[in-house]
Design a protein around this motif. Structure first.
Motif, PDB file in Angstrom:
ATOM      1  N   ASP A  57     -14.094  39.666   8.001  1.00  0.00           N
ATOM      2  CA  ASP A  57     -12.820  40.007   6.574  1.00  0.00           C
ATOM      3  C   ASP A  57     -12.004  40.673   6.641  1.00  0.00           C
ATOM      4  N   PHE A  58     -12.288  41.939   7.765  1.00  0.00           N
ATOM      5  CA  PHE A  58     -11.351  42.930   8.544  1.00  0.00           C
ATOM      6  C   PHE A  58     -10.551  43.089   9.322  1.00  0.00           C
ATOM      7  N   ARG A  59     -11.615  41.997  10.450  1.00  0.00           N
ATOM      8  CA  ARG A  59     -10.819  41.130  11.486  1.00  0.00           C
ATOM      9  C   ARG A  59      -9.300  40.151  10.854  1.00  0.00           C
ATOM     10  N   ASP A  60      -9.337  39.571  10.082  1.00  0.00           N
ATOM     11  CA  ASP A  60      -8.659  38.597   9.620  1.00  0.00           C
ATOM     12  C   ASP A  60      -7.734  39.864   9.116  1.00  0.00           C
ATOM     13  N   TYR A  61      -7.781  40.945   7.943  1.00  0.00           N
ATOM     14  CA  TYR A  61      -6.534  42.120   7.838  1.00  0.00           C
ATOM     15  C   TYR A  61      -6.174  42.536   8.574  1.00  0.00           C
ATOM     16  N   ARG A  62      -6.560  42.903   9.749  1.00  0.00           N
ATOM     17  CA  ARG A  62      -6.325  43.518  10.805  1.00  0.00           C
ATOM     18  C   ARG A  62      -4.939  43.009  11.936  1.00  0.00           C
ATOM     19  N   ARG A  63      -5.822  41.479  12.189  1.00  0.00           N
ATOM     20  CA  ARG A  63      -4.881  39.899  12.122  1.00  0.00           C
ATOM     21  C   ARG A  63      -3.497  39.474  11.373  1.00  0.00           C
ATOM     22  N   LEU A  64      -4.406  39.632  10.428  1.00  0.00           N
ATOM     23  CA  LEU A  64      -3.247  38.753   9.550  1.00  0.00           C
ATOM     24  C   LEU A  64      -1.876  38.928   8.894  1.00  0.00           C
ATOM     25  N   HIS A  65      -3.158  40.452   8.028  1.00  0.00           N
ATOM     26  CA  HIS A  65      -2.337  41.092   6.628  1.00  0.00           C
ATOM     27  C   HIS A  65      -1.284  41.972   6.633  1.00  0.00           C
ATOM     28  N   LYS A  66      -2.363  42.659   7.918  1.00  0.00           N
ATOM     29  CA  LYS A  66      -1.194  44.381   8.382  1.00  0.00           C
ATOM     30  C   LYS A  66      -0.576  44.065   9.071  1.00  0.00           C
ATOM     31  N   PRO A  67       0.053  43.176  10.339  1.00  0.00           N
ATOM     32  CA  PRO A  67       0.672  43.605  10.555  1.00  0.00           C
ATOM     33  C   PRO A  67       2.059  42.844  10.143  1.00  0.00           C
ATOM     34  N   PRO A  68       2.708  42.168   9.059  1.00  0.00           N
ATOM     35  CA  PRO A  68       3.104  42.061   9.107  1.00  0.00           C
ATOM     36  C   PRO A  68       4.075  43.077   7.693  1.00  0.00           C
ATOM     37  N   LYS A  69       1.947  43.621   7.443  1.00  0.00           N
ATOM     38  CA  LYS A  69       3.132  44.631   6.182  1.00  0.00           C
ATOM     39  C   LYS A  69       3.922  45.965   7.633  1.00  0.00           C
ATOM     40  N   VAL A  70       3.025  46.234   8.786  1.00  0.00           N
ATOM     41  CA  VAL A  70       3.484  46.955  10.200  1.00  0.00           C
ATOM     42  C   VAL A  70       5.512  47.018   9.793  1.00  0.00           C
ATOM     43  N   GLN A  71       5.435  45.557   9.900  1.00  0.00           N
ATOM     44  CA  GLN A  71       6.691  45.478  10.096  1.00  0.00           C
ATOM     45  C   GLN A  71       7.516  45.455   9.176  1.00  0.00           C
ATOM     46  N   GLU A  72       7.062  45.139   7.998  1.00  0.00           N
ATOM     47  CA  GLU A  72       7.849  45.813   6.759  1.00  0.00           C
ATOM     48  C   GLU A  72       8.376  46.975   6.308  1.00  0.00           C
ATOM     49  N   LYS A  73       7.256  47.955   7.331  1.00  0.00           N
ATOM     50  CA  LYS A  73       7.397  49.411   7.131  1.00  0.00           C
ATOM     51  C   LYS A  73       8.294  49.978   8.149  1.00  0.00           C
ATOM     52  N   CYS A  74       8.501  49.130   9.446  1.00  0.00           N
ATOM     53  CA  CYS A  74       9.594  49.688  10.920  1.00  0.00           C
ATOM     54  C   CYS A  74      10.802  49.081   9.687  1.00  0.00           C
ATOM     55  N   GLN A  75      11.276  47.908   9.682  1.00  0.00           N
ATOM     56  CA  GLN A  75      12.644  47.433   9.143  1.00  0.00           C
ATOM     57  C   GLN A  75      12.567  48.172   7.988  1.00  0.00           C
ATOM     58  N   LEU A  76      12.203  48.795   6.646  1.00  0.00           N
ATOM     59  CA  LEU A  76      12.004  49.291   6.019  1.00  0.00           C
ATOM     60  C   LEU A  76      13.004  51.137   6.457  1.00  0.00           C
ATOM     61  N   GLU A  77      12.674  51.427   7.164  1.00  0.00           N
ATOM     62  CA  GLU A  77      12.980  52.821   8.241  1.00  0.00           C
ATOM     63  C   GLU A  77      13.799  52.851   8.911  1.00  0.00           C
ATOM     64  N   ILE A  78      14.584  51.497   9.481  1.00  0.00           N
ATOM     65  CA  ILE A  78      15.464  50.577   9.859  1.00  0.00           C
ATOM     66  C   ILE A  78      16.504  50.469   9.058  1.00  0.00           C
ATOM     67  N   ASN A  79      16.364  49.884   8.069  1.00  0.00           N
ATOM     68  CA  ASN A  79      17.262  49.828   6.982  1.00  0.00           C
ATOM     69  C   ASN A  79      18.221  50.500   6.650  1.00  0.00           C
ATOM     70  N   ASN A 110      26.717  48.286   1.562  1.00  0.00           N
ATOM     71  CA  ASN A 110      26.031  49.074   1.302  1.00  0.00           C
ATOM     72  C   ASN A 110      25.446  48.874   0.227  1.00  0.00           C
ATOM     73  N   GLU A 111      25.480  48.273  -1.689  1.00  0.00           N
ATOM     74  CA  GLU A 111      24.810  47.729  -2.016  1.00  0.00           C
ATOM     75  C   GLU A 111      23.628  47.036  -1.757  1.00  0.00           C
ATOM     76  N   GLN A 112      23.955  45.988  -0.987  1.00  0.00           N
ATOM     77  CA  GLN A 112      22.905  45.335  -0.578  1.00  0.00           C
ATOM     78  C   GLN A 112      21.773  45.759  -0.237  1.00  0.00           C
ATOM     79  N   LEU A 113      22.494  46.686   0.296  1.00  0.00           N
ATOM     80  CA  LEU A 113      20.948  47.624   2.147  1.00  0.00           C
ATOM     81  C   LEU A 113      20.590  48.484   1.190  1.00  0.00           C
ATOM     82  N   MET A 114      20.685  48.525  -0.405  1.00  0.00           N
ATOM     83  CA  MET A 114      19.870  50.047  -1.269  1.00  0.00           C
ATOM     84  C   MET A 114      19.048  48.727  -1.723  1.00  0.00           C
ATOM     85  N   GLU A 115      19.658  47.903  -2.682  1.00  0.00           N
ATOM     86  CA  GLU A 115      18.391  47.258  -2.709  1.00  0.00           C
ATOM     87  C   GLU A 115      17.754  46.936  -2.433  1.00  0.00           C
ATOM     88  N   ASP A 116      17.731  46.533  -1.330  1.00  0.00           N
ATOM     89  CA  ASP A 116      16.807  45.673  -0.191  1.00  0.00           C
ATOM     90  C   ASP A 116      15.816  46.904   0.068  1.00  0.00           C
TER      91      ASP A 116
END
Length: 901
Positions: free
Chosen positions: A324-346, A281-287
């Protein structure tokens, strides 16, 4: 409501009265319930035990005397631990509903063989803690301890059984008691090795060295298991029967020592599990904290970039911004979407684990709540959406002029490619040499072209509109656009005029060819059936016919005359068909139509029709002659039929009458058997004298077969019927004569009087109701009863009747003939020789010996009968046998069928 009383003391019916120790143990347990400290321990223990089972059903209890008061969770607990369904509970909140539910639970406990004393539903509903704990203890005893205890035996027997089970895999160890079974020391060593195999090398121990075994066990137990040395090896070895209580006390130390080690291991595991949960639980809180901080920082950096609206001056620069915007949508934003989803799951997983382990909920740092992250993410998506719309609008603005010019060039090129060759195609005169089907195909093709032309009208209008828009926007190459647009419009008007002209020419040619096609079709419709009629007529006129009667040939002649009457009308139809063909030729000549081929609807031509018509006219007189000849042949066949029928209609009834007369003669029994035999032989002679008429009928039948006549309506008799009847008649008279002869032989051989034979015949005929000459099993039984045989409907009578049936019906056909009946009655009423009588006669010839010699047989019997006996007698093998001795006893038995001869 009536309150049911149940026991508290746990006492299974099948163990009642087995031993007093268990009774004392139960009393001790009940007394402990009165101790407040023990009650507190029970409350906690029982609560945890109940929850361990209720958790399977998704619920639990907090207060044991309160949560079971309505009976619902009590019934649920019993269902979970028993795996059975209880009666449906009451869902009401009233006291009567609660008492009803508790009673259902107590009834279920009682149904498992448990008696409850002094515990009623009302005490449980009232929250009586001691009664509730007593009830739960009863449930635990019944559903938990009984299953894991040592078969509900006393402490002594349980400890003994524990020792036996732990030492069972070890050789030379046989624990049957707590005295002499332990003298060799192997039992103690086996207990230690079973739980701590590293302490003793059991394979090196010997049964004949008890001192070493005992000392080894005592030393190891004291050193490694913290069990004091309670016994001396010398005392055990030197005593015939060691003290039972001392052995039990020492052995119980082993039991508690090993049991305690297991409890310590369980406690350590529980602590490790709790610590592991806390660490996780403590590790999950830190993460969560780190992931939330990183995500918020990325959002903070990205929003200003998306809010930048400074336009670029060139199309290339704007396209780079879009890339540049398309690179943002394809490369930069998707990992952040996954991080946000994983954050809520955790976060959700962490809160769930904390709740399940009874820990307080997790509160993130200020500004890092899930709602804070969602708000920041919403701001990011808002800026992103506005940025994308701005980029697209700028690109559209710069692309507009280039796009319109390119669109004009593309549409103009497509239209010019489509119109290429269209004027030459519309000016063709291919319809002048086409057939009707070709014309129709050309019309369909032209209609499709007209539709295509109309569809291209929109493209021409679009081209003109684009050119107009480019002029309004001062496009630099407007002159060349206007010149190209004018050429396209002029060509479009020319194509419309040529299309109308070709359409009119095609329609005019179609009408002319349709008239000729209708005449072709009319010719085909009338020529086909007429041609089929002529071919059918030729086939019928040449067809060979097979008839068997005058009526059939007369029918063919009548049909032929009717056919000839239709010939004048057929000739008129032929001339009409030829007239249609002439009209077609006139139209072709008048309008100079270029006919591409022959009639498309038929292959029949006028020449073929005339040829077949001439053939029909030739075949008619040939058919007339053939019918006349066949009529004469059928008249001769009719004469042969009548000739055969006249004789067959006389001979057939004559044979039938003779069969019936023979049957009456065999049944009526007039006079003696000799008189009946004489009468039958005279009757046989008169039948044989009738043979020439049969032969004459055979001759007439031969003539009919040669003429191939297969039926005869003048008689129902065929030659086969006559033959079979004649053969049956001869067989019946011969069989009847043979039966009378056999009756005479039987009478003379058995000494039966004529009156007896008449009586037998009368009885047989009386029960032969169908006059078949045989009796069924039931008819034969009734006949025997009428003659005085005792075959009543009991077991003895049935056995006797079965024996008689095996004699008269050896082949098991189910019927008894008169001859078999006479043979049986002769044996039953006459004095006949038996095997014993013949055996006694041989004994006289043998001089009272048990064997006989060949010389004695030749001396006393005729030569042929002596040789018969010698050839069939087996050698005698008795103790008094001499060379050449023959066994006349087995031979006598075989003569009467009592053994194989």
């Amino acid at each position: 409501m009536h309150t049911q009383l149940h026991t508290y003391m746990y006492n299974m019916d099948q163990y009642d009265g087995e031993n007093d120790y268990m009774q004392q143990e139960d009393d001790w347990d009940r007394d402990l319930l009165l101790d407040p400290a023990w009650e507190k321990q029970q409350r906690k223990t029982f609560t945890a035990w109940c929850n361990s089972h209720l958790r399977k059903a998704g619920t639990q209890i907090e207060n044991i005397e309160e949560d079971f008061r309505d009976g619902l969770k009590l019934m649920l607990l019993l269902e979970v631990i028993s795996g059975e369904r209880l009666a449906k509970p009451e869902r009401g909140k009233m006291r009567v509903h609660k008492i009803s539910n508790v009673n259902k639970a107590l009834d279920f406990i009682a149904s498992k063989g448990v008696k409850l004393v002094s515990i009623g539903a009302e005490e449980i509903v009232d929250g009586n803690a001691k009664m509730t704990l007593g009830m739960i203890w009863t449930i635990i005893l019944r559903f938990a301890i009984q299953d894991i205890s040592v078969e509900e035996t006393s402490a002594k027997e349980g400890l003994l059984l524990w020792c036996q089970r732990k030492t069972a895999p070890y050789k030379n160890v046989n624990i049957q008691n707590f005295h002499i079974s332990w003298k060799d020391g192997l039992g103690f060593c086996a207990l230690i090795h079973r739980h701590r195999p590293e302490l003793i090398d059991y394979g090196k121990l010997r049964k004949d060295d008890p001192m070493t075994n005992l000392n080894t066990a005592f030393d190891v137990a004291e050193k490694y298991l913290d069990i004091p040395k309670m016994l001396d090896a010398e005392d055990i070895v030197g005593t015939a029967r060691p003290d039972e209580k001392a052995i039990m006390t020492y052995v119980s130390s082993f039991y508690h020592a090993f049991s305690g080690a297991q409890k310590a291991e369980t406690a350590a595991n529980r602590i490790c599990k709790v610590l592991a949960v806390n660490q996780e639980n403590e590790q999950l809180m830190e993460d969560y904290e780190k992931l939330a901080s990183d995500l918020l920082e990325w959002i903070r950096r990205t929003i200003p970039w998306l809010e930048n609206r400074l336009p670029e001056n060139t199309m290339q620069a704007m396209q780079q911004k879009l890339e540049d915007f398309r690179d943002y949508r394809r490369l930069h934003k998707p990992p952040k979407v996954q991080e946000k989803c994983q954050l809520e799951i955790n976060f959700n997983t962490l809160q769930t684990k904390l709740r399940l382990s009874n820990r307080p909920a997790f509160m993130p740092s200020e500004g890092k709540m899930v709602s804070d992250i969602n708000n920041a993410w919403g701001s990011l998506e808002g800026a992103e959406k506005g940025y994308e719309e701005w980029l697209l609008n700028e690109i559209r603005r710069l692309e507009r002029l280039d796009h319109l010019a390119e669109k004009f060039r593309q549409k103009a090129a497509i239209h010019e490619a489509w119109t290429e060759g269209k004027e030459e195609m519309l000016q063709k005169r291919d319809y002048e040499t086409a057939s009707l089907s070709d014309i129709k195909a050309l019309l369909k093709k032209h209609e499709a072209f007209e539709s295509d032309l109309a569809a291209h009208q929109d493209r021409v209008e679009q081209i003109a509109a684009i050119a107009q828009e480019l002029n309004e926007l001062d496009y630099y190459d407007s002159p060349s656009v206007n010149a190209r647009c004018q050429r396209i419009c002029d060509q479009w008007d020319a194509l419309g005029a040529l299309t109308q002209k070709r359409s009119e020419a095609l329609q005019r040619t179609e009408k002319l060819l349709e008239t000729i096609d209708q005449l072709y079709l009319e010719f085909a419709k009338r020529a086909a059936p007429f041609n089929n009629w002529m071919e059918g007529a030729m086939e019928d006129l040449q067809d060979t016919f097979i008839v068997h009667t005058i009526e059939e040939i007369q029918g063919l002649s009548t049909a032929h005359e009717q056919f000839k009457a239709t010939l004048p009308e057929a000739d008129k139809e032929r001339l009409a068909i030829l007239g249609i063909h002439n009209e077609i030729a006139k139209i072709v000549q008048t309008y100079h139509v270029n006919m591409a081929g022959t009639n498309p609807y038929t292959t029949i031509n006028p020449q073929e029709i005339n040829t077949k018509w001439d053939k029909v006219r030739q075949l008619v007189p040939q058919r007339d002659q053939a019918l006349i000849e066949e009529h004469a042949r059928q008249q001769n066949n009719e004469r042969l039929r009548r000739q055969f029928a006249n004789q067959a209609n006389v001979i057939g009834p004559w044979i039938q009458n003779k069969m019936e007369e023979i049957g009456r003669i065999s049944i009526e029994m007039h006079g003696t058997l000799e008189d009946q035999l004489t009468h039958l032989r005279q009757y046989e002679k008169s039948i044989v004298n009738y043979k020439p008429k049969i032969d004459q009928l055979e001759g007439d039948h031969q003539l009919i077969q040669e003429a191939l006549i297969f039926d005869n309506k003048h008689t129902n008799y065929t030659m086969e019927h006559i033959r079979v009847g004649w053969e049956q008649l001869l067989t019946t008279i011969a069989r009847t004569i043979n039966e009378i002869e056999n009756q005479i032989l039987t009478r003379d051989a058995k000494g039966i009087s004529q009156e007896q034979l008449n009586e037998f015949r009368a009885s047989f005929n009386h029960f032969d109701r169908d006059h078949s000459g045989t009796l069924g099993a039931e008819e034969f039984k009734a006949c025997l009863i009428s003659l005085g045989f005792d075959i009543a409907n009991d077991a003895q009578g049935e056995n006797e009747f079965s024996r008689i049936m095996s004699i008269v019906d050896p082949n098991r056909m189910g019927i008894v003939t008169f001859q078999a009946f006479i043979d049986f009655m002769s044996r039953e009423t006459a004095d006949t020789d038996t095997a014993d009588q013949v055996m006694a006669s041989f004994k006289v010839l043998a001089g009272d010996k048990n064997y006989i010699l060949a010389d004695e047989l030749r001396r006393e019997l005729p030569p042929d009968q002596a040789d018969y006996c010698i050839a069939r007698m087996a050698p005698y093998c008795g103790p008094d046998a001499v060379p050449g001795a023959l066994d006349y006893m087995s031979f006598s038995t075989a003569l009467y069928g009592e053994s194989d001869l």
